[in-house]
Design a protein around this motif. Structure first.
Motif, PDB file in Angstrom:
ATOM      1  N   ARG A  37      -4.400  33.974  -4.209  1.00 53.38           N
ATOM      2  CA  ARG A  37      -3.329  34.305  -4.968  1.00 53.38           C
ATOM      3  C   ARG A  37      -3.651  34.161  -6.366  1.00 53.38           C
ATOM      4  NH1 ARG A  37       1.049  33.706  -1.244  1.00 53.38           N
ATOM      5  NH2 ARG A  37       0.237  33.189   1.006  1.00 53.38           N
ATOM      6  N   PHE A  38      -3.183  35.142  -7.241  1.00 57.51           N
ATOM      7  CA  PHE A  38      -3.356  35.102  -8.715  1.00 57.51           C
ATOM      8  C   PHE A  38      -2.030  34.671  -9.251  1.00 57.51           C
ATOM      9  CE2 PHE A  38      -6.050  38.200  -6.276  1.00 57.51           C
ATOM     10  CZ  PHE A  38      -7.395  38.090  -6.739  1.00 57.51           C
ATOM     11  N   ASN A  61       4.118  29.594 -19.719  1.00 57.99           N
ATOM     12  CA  ASN A  61       4.837  31.104 -19.707  1.00 57.99           C
ATOM     13  C   ASN A  61       6.330  30.965 -20.148  1.00 57.99           C
ATOM     14  OD1 ASN A  61       2.768  31.737 -18.377  1.00 57.99           O
ATOM     15  ND2 ASN A  61       3.488  32.105 -16.588  1.00 57.99           N
ATOM     16  N   LYS A  62       6.618  29.991 -21.145  1.00 58.17           N
ATOM     17  CA  LYS A  62       7.802  29.652 -22.014  1.00 58.17           C
ATOM     18  C   LYS A  62       8.802  29.143 -20.937  1.00 58.17           C
ATOM     19  CE  LYS A  62       7.594  32.807 -25.889  1.00 58.17           C
ATOM     20  NZ  LYS A  62       7.635  31.648 -26.985  1.00 58.17           N
ATOM     21  N   LYS A  63       8.417  28.474 -19.745  1.00 60.39           N
ATOM     22  CA  LYS A  63       9.162  27.781 -18.834  1.00 60.39           C
ATOM     23  C   LYS A  63       9.187  26.221 -18.657  1.00 60.39           C
ATOM     24  CE  LYS A  63       9.392  31.594 -15.290  1.00 60.39           C
ATOM     25  NZ  LYS A  63       9.020  31.740 -13.963  1.00 60.39           N
ATOM     26  N   PHE A  64      10.256  25.626 -18.541  1.00 63.80           N
ATOM     27  CA  PHE A  64      10.193  24.106 -18.487  1.00 63.80           C
ATOM     28  C   PHE A  64      11.087  23.606 -17.430  1.00 63.80           C
ATOM     29  CE2 PHE A  64      12.101  20.033 -20.247  1.00 63.80           C
ATOM     30  CZ  PHE A  64      11.032  19.094 -19.882  1.00 63.80           C
ATOM     31  N   PRO A  65      10.833  22.960 -16.371  1.00 62.60           N
ATOM     32  CA  PRO A  65       9.301  23.023 -15.834  1.00 62.60           C
ATOM     33  C   PRO A  65       8.609  24.281 -15.901  1.00 62.60           C
ATOM     34  CG  PRO A  65      10.536  21.479 -14.803  1.00 62.60           C
ATOM     35  CD  PRO A  65      11.863  22.484 -15.425  1.00 62.60           C
ATOM     36  N   GLY A  66       7.402  24.255 -15.672  1.00 65.46           N
ATOM     37  CA  GLY A  66       6.765  25.732 -15.499  1.00 65.46           C
ATOM     38  C   GLY A  66       6.760  26.303 -14.209  1.00 65.46           C
ATOM     39  N   PRO A  67       6.111  27.282 -13.958  1.00 62.99           N
ATOM     40  CA  PRO A  67       6.266  28.084 -12.877  1.00 62.99           C
ATOM     41  C   PRO A  67       5.666  27.308 -11.764  1.00 62.99           C
ATOM     42  CG  PRO A  67       4.523  29.053 -14.251  1.00 62.99           C
ATOM     43  CD  PRO A  67       5.155  27.988 -15.170  1.00 62.99           C
ATOM     44  N   VAL A  68       6.305  27.633 -10.405  1.00 66.39           N
ATOM     45  CA  VAL A  68       5.722  27.023  -9.272  1.00 66.39           C
ATOM     46  C   VAL A  68       4.658  27.936  -8.679  1.00 66.39           C
ATOM     47  CG1 VAL A  68       6.592  26.272  -6.895  1.00 66.39           C
ATOM     48  CG2 VAL A  68       8.130  26.391  -8.622  1.00 66.39           C
ATOM     49  N   VAL A  69       3.433  27.362  -8.348  1.00 72.18           N
ATOM     50  CA  VAL A  69       2.321  27.878  -7.531  1.00 72.18           C
ATOM     51  C   VAL A  69       2.553  27.795  -6.141  1.00 72.18           C
ATOM     52  CG1 VAL A  69      -0.115  27.859  -7.075  1.00 72.18           C
ATOM     53  CG2 VAL A  69       0.854  27.453  -9.305  1.00 72.18           C
ATOM     54  N   TYR A  70       2.896  28.782  -5.450  1.00 75.42           N
ATOM     55  CA  TYR A  70       3.103  28.873  -4.053  1.00 75.42           C
ATOM     56  C   TYR A  70       1.811  29.475  -3.326  1.00 75.42           C
ATOM     57  CZ  TYR A  70       8.132  28.443  -4.822  1.00 75.42           C
ATOM     58  OH  TYR A  70       9.436  27.882  -5.080  1.00 75.42           O
ATOM     59  N   ALA A  71       1.523  28.665  -2.143  1.00 76.71           N
ATOM     60  CA  ALA A  71       0.409  29.119  -1.418  1.00 76.71           C
ATOM     61  C   ALA A  71       0.499  28.551   0.152  1.00 76.71           C
ATOM     62  CB  ALA A  71      -0.858  28.379  -1.958  1.00 76.71           C
ATOM     63  N   GLN A  72      -0.716  29.053   1.038  1.00 82.45           N
ATOM     64  CA  GLN A  72      -0.455  28.411   2.178  1.00 82.45           C
ATOM     65  C   GLN A  72      -1.713  27.494   2.362  1.00 82.45           C
ATOM     66  OE1 GLN A  72       0.116  31.994   4.725  1.00 82.45           O
ATOM     67  NE2 GLN A  72       1.285  30.884   5.887  1.00 82.45           N
ATOM     68  N   GLU A  73      -1.925  26.590   3.332  1.00 86.59           N
ATOM     69  CA  GLU A  73      -3.018  26.194   3.518  1.00 86.59           C
ATOM     70  C   GLU A  73      -4.366  26.926   3.494  1.00 86.59           C
ATOM     71  OE1 GLU A  73      -5.050  23.244   7.243  1.00 86.59           O
ATOM     72  OE2 GLU A  73      -3.059  23.880   7.205  1.00 86.59           O
ATOM     73  N   ASP A  74      -5.523  26.670   2.960  1.00 85.03           N
ATOM     74  CA  ASP A  74      -6.632  27.241   3.023  1.00 85.03           C
ATOM     75  C   ASP A  74      -6.671  28.662   2.182  1.00 85.03           C
ATOM     76  OD1 ASP A  74      -7.990  25.700   4.618  1.00 85.03           O
ATOM     77  OD2 ASP A  74      -7.850  26.860   6.439  1.00 85.03           O
ATOM     78  N   ARG A  76      -6.811  30.615  -1.550  1.00 83.33           N
ATOM     79  CA  ARG A  76      -7.880  30.467  -2.615  1.00 83.33           C
ATOM     80  C   ARG A  76      -6.952  30.818  -3.798  1.00 83.33           C
ATOM     81  NH1 ARG A  76     -12.097  29.422  -4.225  1.00 83.33           N
ATOM     82  NH2 ARG A  76     -13.117  30.462  -6.142  1.00 83.33           N
ATOM     83  N   ILE A  77      -6.760  29.935  -4.784  1.00 80.68           N
ATOM     84  CA  ILE A  77      -5.982  30.297  -5.978  1.00 80.68           C
ATOM     85  C   ILE A  77      -7.087  30.586  -7.157  1.00 80.68           C
ATOM     86  CG2 ILE A  77      -4.176  29.136  -7.164  1.00 80.68           C
ATOM     87  CD1 ILE A  77      -3.404  29.059  -4.391  1.00 80.68           C
ATOM     88  N   ILE A  78      -6.623  31.527  -7.973  1.00 83.38           N
ATOM     89  CA  ILE A  78      -7.038  31.899  -9.011  1.00 83.38           C
ATOM     90  C   ILE A  78      -5.975  32.104 -10.271  1.00 83.38           C
ATOM     91  CG2 ILE A  78      -8.306  33.829 -10.295  1.00 83.38           C
ATOM     92  CD1 ILE A  78      -9.630  34.608  -7.623  1.00 83.38           C
ATOM     93  N   VAL A  79      -6.153  31.283 -11.186  1.00 82.26           N
ATOM     94  CA  VAL A  79      -5.082  30.887 -12.216  1.00 82.26           C
ATOM     95  C   VAL A  79      -6.013  31.324 -13.569  1.00 82.26           C
ATOM     96  CG1 VAL A  79      -3.323  29.665 -13.474  1.00 82.26           C
ATOM     97  CG2 VAL A  79      -4.121  29.370 -10.958  1.00 82.26           C
ATOM     98  N   TYR A 123      -9.222  29.418 -13.730  1.00 83.66           N
ATOM     99  CA  TYR A 123      -9.389  28.242 -12.685  1.00 83.66           C
ATOM    100  C   TYR A 123      -9.420  28.835 -11.362  1.00 83.66           C
ATOM    101  CZ  TYR A 123      -8.033  24.759 -16.311  1.00 83.66           C
ATOM    102  OH  TYR A 123      -7.967  23.914 -17.189  1.00 83.66           O
ATOM    103  N   GLU A 124     -10.393  28.503 -10.560  1.00 82.30           N
ATOM    104  CA  GLU A 124     -10.618  29.087  -9.318  1.00 82.30           C
ATOM    105  C   GLU A 124     -10.963  28.032  -8.238  1.00 82.30           C
ATOM    106  OE1 GLU A 124     -13.020  32.477  -8.478  1.00 82.30           O
ATOM    107  OE2 GLU A 124     -13.010  33.031 -10.733  1.00 82.30           O
ATOM    108  N   PHE A 125     -10.212  27.854  -7.118  1.00 80.59           N
ATOM    109  CA  PHE A 125     -10.420  26.797  -6.055  1.00 80.59           C
ATOM    110  C   PHE A 125      -9.489  27.157  -4.710  1.00 80.59           C
ATOM    111  CE2 PHE A 125      -6.755  25.526  -8.863  1.00 80.59           C
ATOM    112  CZ  PHE A 125      -5.636  25.256  -8.054  1.00 80.59           C
ATOM    113  N   THR A 126     -10.170  26.495  -3.664  1.00 83.17           N
ATOM    114  CA  THR A 126      -9.439  26.795  -2.425  1.00 83.17           C
ATOM    115  C   THR A 126      -8.820  25.807  -1.878  1.00 83.17           C
ATOM    116  OG1 THR A 126     -11.404  28.438  -2.026  1.00 83.17           O
ATOM    117  CG2 THR A 126     -10.216  27.552  -0.078  1.00 83.17           C
ATOM    118  N   LEU A 127      -7.603  25.535  -1.176  1.00 80.97           N
ATOM    119  CA  LEU A 127      -6.880  24.432  -0.630  1.00 80.97           C
ATOM    120  C   LEU A 127      -7.340  24.238   0.693  1.00 80.97           C
ATOM    121  CD1 LEU A 127      -3.637  26.087  -2.128  1.00 80.97           C
ATOM    122  CD2 LEU A 127      -4.555  23.967  -3.098  1.00 80.97           C
ATOM    123  N   VAL A 128      -8.563  23.638   0.816  1.00 79.30           N
ATOM    124  CA  VAL A 128      -9.274  23.504   2.111  1.00 79.30           C
ATOM    125  C   VAL A 128      -8.465  22.607   2.814  1.00 79.30           C
ATOM    126  CG1 VAL A 128     -11.565  22.721   3.152  1.00 79.30           C
ATOM    127  CG2 VAL A 128     -11.531  23.957   0.836  1.00 79.30           C
TER     128      VAL A 128
END
Length: 574
Positions: A37-38, A61-74, A76-79, A123-128
């Motif tokens: 997910r990017f 991104n001019k949001k307060f609070p900021g954008p929600v990062v949505y994902a599923q278990e395992d 990979r997130i790239i921001v 930033y790149e990481f996996t929600l292991v």
């Protein structure tokens, strides 16, 4: 035209397949994820009007609070983070264990240099094996006051929650709002040697609510259907305060804490320290009406000024008159330690766990405030702490000082002079930490400055005993450990005594931020199986600024899956 569209689609498919091949080639180095997910984060200023005042705040991104990062278990997130402000910035992914991805953890000068104005870092990481409610926030100066947002990680497809699926889910972020520029505010507080001023308001999802000036319509609201059950993903993103949360006439059923399922238990209110998250179920089982969701202060320290006006949001039944009065929520008094203990006592892991029984490395770490003697030629300006001293904070009487490049880079590249490996495994002297400390500050409380680290062998089973001290005042300290969650096997009041301490080694909660009880102690255990440089600090930012932190270095194990990979090419430079 159709042929051109087909051509574009083929080009896109080819470039995507090339990217995916490159990604799969890389997947041998990294823990393999599910989907990728990017996200594109731009650090930008936003002009907001709150509390009768207009000011610029730093946001994503001019949001307060900021954008929600949505994902599923395992997943990979790239921001990709691009800094379009004049301030230094970093993002920390709070509670994400960063398995083999320490470079992307985010605390400034610990794992990376800040992203400077005009720079970009990805930033790149996996929600292991992780799911639940997390959050991301800035981890440099006090930018966290407005730079934060939720991370919602769902179970894998087809895997249900271990409780009845709620009708709806809502994110509820507790925060604090300052009228002053928070970067300047931190600098002014540190220069004064004194305490931090209280926030101008508490906020729920960025809204102060009707108790504050000019805020009657600046209110967050959840519309609810009678009889339905809702899951609230509570996140405390406040800067310097711990907070109670309650909904008028409604029970809260806790089902998750710090992104780990718990045995469900029901309570009238919860307390979250900064950095803590909690999922609660609420059933709309009251007469149709408008009910207050309230956030108020928990202040366990003595003689500290704090914001005492509650932030209010509405839990409003469909069918309630829009202009009806909201029924008030009943929050505990600001120093109700028992209300905090009651919630903590209720937290148990959902299933029995294999807690480390044998311990390879045991640390005893005192946490607390210090007052240092005034060294300034202008004491009225710079020595506004107790007895004309300057406030500091420490672990084992060592005030943590950030180096000039990141500790991770210095460790990886073997650059001398940035840190030492001599963080003491116990305080130099034992005494009655809670009551018998040298309270005639600033005498005898001289903390020593240092960038000291504790090195742990890969795979070692670690126990840390945190002991609150009364040198200046006893206080509940929310201690956060990066790169790990840990089992909270015991806690209590007074000085830790191994003879009388009760431990839960069957179903202790698995957390990433533990409130060390006021005038008390807490014991955590974990296995050091993630190589890297990991910050352990109080999540009250004023305490962190004063130096209440230390660093754990976990050495590499054997083979590529136990070895920290090389740094990313775009790692920011100091």
């Amino acid at each position: 035209m159709a042929n051109f569209a087909t051509f574009c689609f083929l080009c896109l498919s080819l470039s995507m397949s090339y990217y995916l091949q490159a990604f799969h080639a890389m997947a041998h180095e990294w823990p393999a994820g599910g989907s990728t997910r990017f996200y594109d984060f731009k650090v930008q200023t936003l002009r907001v009007t709150k509390l009768c005042n207009t000011k610029e705040i730093v946001t994503i991104n001019k949001k307060f609070p900021g954008p929600v990062v949505y994902a599923q278990e395992d997943d990979r997130i790239i921001v990709k983070v691009t800094n379009e402000t004049p301030y230094n910035a970093t993002i920390h992914w709070h509670g994400v264990r960063q398995k083999l991805s320490c470079w992307f953890d985010g605390p400034s000068y610990i794992t990376q240099c800040p992203i400077q104005a005009g720079q970009t870092f990805t930033y790149e990481f996996t929600l292991v094996k992780q799911k639940g409610t997390f959050f991301w926030h800035a981890h440099v100066s006090w930018l966290r006051a407005t730079v934060y947002g939720a991370i919602v990680v769902y179970p894998k497809t087809g895997v249900p929650y271990p409780f009845k699926h709620p009708y709806e889910e809502h994110i509820v972020i507790l925060g604090e709002y300052w009228l002053k520029d928070v970067v300047q505010l931190e600098q002014q507080v540190l220069a004064s040697g004194g305490a931090a001023p209280p926030a101008d308001a508490f906020t729920i999802n960025g809204h102060p609510g009707p108790n504050y000036n000019c805020s009657r319509n600046d209110v967050y609201k959840i519309d609810v259907v009678p009889g339905k059950t809702y899951m609230l993903r509570l996140i405390n993103a406040a800067l310097n305060m711990e907070n109670f949360f309650a909904i008028a006439y409604h029970k809260l059923t806790v089902v998750e804490a710090d992104a780990e399922y718990t045995k469900s238990f029901t309570t009238d209110r919860v307390m979250l320290g900064p950095g803590q998250t909690m999922n609660v179920l609420v059933t709309a089982d009251q007469p149709i009406g408008k009910y207050s969701m309230a956030m108020g202060p928990y202040m366990s320290a003595k003689n500290v000024s704090f914001q005492n006006i509650s932030a209010i949001a509405y839990f409003q039944y469909v069918g309630a008159a829009p202009n009806s009065l909201s029924l008030p929520a009943n929050l505990p008094s600001f120093n109700d330690n028992l209300a905090v203990k009651t919630v903590m006592d209720g937290l148990r892991s959902l299933n029995p766990i294999n807690v480390p029984k044998e311990i390879d490395a045991s640390l005893f770490v005192t946490v607390g405030l210090n007052v240092n003697k005034c060294q300034s030629k202008t004491p009225q300006k710079n020595c506004q702490g107790t007895n004309n001293g300057t406030f500091a904070a420490s672990t084992n009487n060592i005030t943590f000082m950030k180096p000039t490049i990141s500790i991770l880079e210095a460790y990886y590249k073997k650059i001398d002079g940035q840190f030492t490996e001599d963080f003491p495994g116990a305080p130099l002297k034992f005494y009655d930490f809670v009551n018998g400390a040298p309270n005639n500050a600033p005498n005898n409380t001289q903390a020593r400055n240092g960038t000291r680290t504790k090195v742990l062998e890969f795979g070692s089973r670690v126990q840390i005993i945190f002991q609150d001290t009364g040198t200046v005042t006893t206080e509940n300290h929310p201690i956060h450990l990066h790169g790990y969650s840990f089992y909270v096997v015991g806690y209590g009041t007074g000085n830790f005594n191994p003879q009388t301490a009760n431990f839960n080694l069957i179903d202790p909660p698995y957390m990433n931020t533990i409130g060390v009880p006021v005038g008390g102690w807490a014991v955590i255990r974990f296995v050091a199986d993630n190589p890297g440089v990991w910050f352990m600090h109080c999540h009250l930012d004023i305490h962190q600024s004063w130096g209440l932190g230390a660093v754990l270095i976990v050495e590499n194990g054997k083979g590529p899956l136990e070895t920290l990979p090389h740094p990313p090419a775009d790692l920011p430079r100091c």
